[in-house]
Motif scaffolding. Structure first.
Motif: not given
Length: 571
Positions: A107-133
């Protein structure tokens, strides 16, 4: 003192071109960036240390670069690239799902997604070891992953793709990272050694690459370890000592001893290896791999499957010329069988020594073909169901075959069939066992008359049981004859129904002496025996009521006594 950085971090790829062993994937990602065909979600999966997270970072850096090179790489000069290199970029967020796997973290991650990038075109979210969710976290992430803002890109990385929910997989572009080949790892290690001014033998780097099992991070970690051990001069001998790797030379010595049939020498070599502290199962698995490598070295077309240095490759090719294919097939099978039995064995050393003894016997042609010589000769049925009359037949030798015997008897006819097949008598194969001495010419003097005295089934059973009781020194045959009774058919033929091939083999192996005895007792020289294998049908299980009735019948006196003394009644 300068701060030390391990090679796995110091030489971590910073561009797509520097990624080792994943050329097809990096090419696909570069062309997607150049063609502006960037998906909103990616899944990078594969073994550890093959470049999943590194490619995710390079991809995130490249799509935000303001001045891409013609090759599709980041320029490393714009503000976005500099902030990424200095680890202060606000457009790239990494989340370790192993420690942030709850619904609240997503939920905290999805809230951060709503904020657009300040520099550049994209905001990239890298979730490592995603199978642990957790499952709840996955479900909370579904909607955002399916329809994120146009500037949000998710890159999921995992080593266990099978644990990812199908609903997540269907929303991502899946990239499968392969294990890095030994040649690619060796080439990269040579580059690192040249940069660090370390002398390294090619064979030593080959051993490190094989020990890494396709992971570049593991290879670089082992490289640093061995470099510290040797003081910057990495040799083959120092690597096998430091990594506790069994030297190829021991396997070559064992192969020499096996080809020469030297059992004692093999046991001495095994003892020498064990004294160095090597695990027995490691020795056996290594020996099986050694035989496999010899097999692939026998042909130039399969030589590509053998990944070692040039000098050891030549040694293998020379040794392979001395090893016949038939011996290598059997040797691999024996070593693999020993490996499977090793964990359950109580005397593990004896198991390994027994395997070496069997390997040494492979060079004897008689030992290799012993299975063919010990076949139990039975009629062979073809696809049409008719038994093959060309099946080999082995005569059963008895005391009746002695040279001084001058009496002749008709041949004993043994018919072997399976009752379940229900073959008509006309299609059954007759196996004749000659009880006369073929070496002697037919005698016209003292020839036994062709007696055909009739007899009944009771007479046959009585003689059968009498002969069975006289077999004190042949317990197996005695038990078979006690359990399997003959049944007279017609024309002095009788049928014996057996329950399994073991009983069948007992009767077949002693059929000559059985028929001799029956012919003598019943005064009939035309007696013939037929053996049938019948399938035993198991009785259906008893119901509780039937079990109760059976118990009452077996214990009637006890139950009557209890009911009378204690005034009980049966319900």
């Amino acid at each position: 003192m300068e701060h030390y950085i391990v090679s796995a971090r110091k030489y971590r790829p910073a561009t797509f071109q520097s990624v080792v062993g994943q050329k097809s994937l990096t090419t696909t990602l570069k062309k997607a960036i150049q063609g502006s065909k960037i998906a909103h979600a990616y899944l990078f999966c594969g073994p550890r240390g093959v470049g999943k997270t590194s490619c995710a970072r390079i991809f995130a850096k490249t799509i935000n670069c303001m001045n891409l090179t013609p090759e599709g790489e980041a320029c490393n000069e714009c503000e976005s690239c500099r902030s990424f290199n200095e680890q202060r970029s606000l457009n790239i967020h990494e989340l370790d799902a192993a420690s942030n796997n709850s619904v609240d973290d997503i939920r905290s991650l999805t809230e951060q997604v709503l904020i657009p990038p300040q520099i550049g075109k994209y905001k990239v979210y890298i979730i490592d070891e995603v199978h642990m969710l957790s499952t709840q976290a996955f479900n909370a992430f579904l909607k955002t992953l399916e329809e994120p803002p146009h500037y949000a890109i998710f890159i999921l990385a995992t080593t266990e793709k099978h644990k990812i929910l199908a609903t997540i997989l269907s929303r991502c572009q899946v990239y499968d990272f392969a294990r890095i080949s030994v040649a690619d790892i060796v080439e990269h290690l040579q580059y690192v050694a040249s940069q660090e001014q370390i002398n390294a033998e090619l064979e030593a780097l080959n051993v490190i690459a094989q020990k890494a099992d396709g992971g570049m991070r593991d290879a670089l970690s082992v490289f640093d370890q061995v470099a510290s051990f040797t003081g910057g001069n990495i040799t083959y001998q120092s690597v096998i000592e430091n990594l506790n790797v069994l030297d190829y030379e021991y396997y070559f010595r064992l192969t020499d001893a096996i080809l020469n049939g030297e059992v004692r020498n093999c046991m001495l070599i095994l003892n020498e290896i064990l004294e160095k502290g090597f695990d027995g199962q490691h020795i056996i698995t290594g020996l099986a791999s050694h035989f496999r490598d010899l097999l692939v070295c026998k042909d130039e077309s399969t030589l590509v499957l053998f990944e070692v240095g040039a000098s050891i490759r030549e040694h293998y090719k020379e040794m392979a010329k001395r090893c016949p294919d038939k011996i290598l097939y059997r040797a691999i099978e024996l070593a693999n069988k020993c490996d499977l039995s090793y964990r359950e064995s109580r005397n593990k050393r004896l198991l390994m020594e027994l395997t070496l003894i069997q390997l040494c016997q492979l060079t004897d042609n008689e030992a290799v073909d012993s299975d063919d010589k010990k076949k139990i000769l039975r009629p062979i049925a073809d696809s049409s169901g008719v038994k093959n009359p060309a099946a080999p037949i082995t005569p059963v030798k008895t005391e009746a075959d002695k040279p001084e015997q001058k009496e002749t008897q008709p041949p004993a006819e043994v018919l072997v069939s399976d009752e379940s097949s229900q073959k008509p008598p006309s299609t059954s194969l007759k196996q004749y066992v000659n009880t006369s001495n073929e070496a002697d010419p037919p005698s016209t003097v003292n020839e036994m008359p062709d007696d055909k005295t009739p007899f009944s089934n009771e007479d046959l059973i009585r003689c059968w049981e009498a002969y069975a009781e006289s077999l004190d020194k042949k317990a197996h045959l005695q038990n078979t004859m006690r359990n399997c009774k003959p049944e007279l058919n017609e024309n002095s033929r009788f049928i014996v129904s057996v329950q399994n091939p073991i009983q069948e083999s007992e009767l077949l192996n002693h059929c000559t002496e059985i028929l001799d005895e029956l012919r003598k007792k019943l005064n009939n020289n035309s007696i013939q025996m037929r053996v049938n294998i019948v399938e035993m049908q198991e009785a259906p299980p008893l119901t509780p009521t039937e079990k109760s009735k059976e118990f009452i019948e077996k214990n009637r006196m006890l139950i009557d006594r209890l009911t009378s003394e204690f005034d009980l009644s049966l319900t």
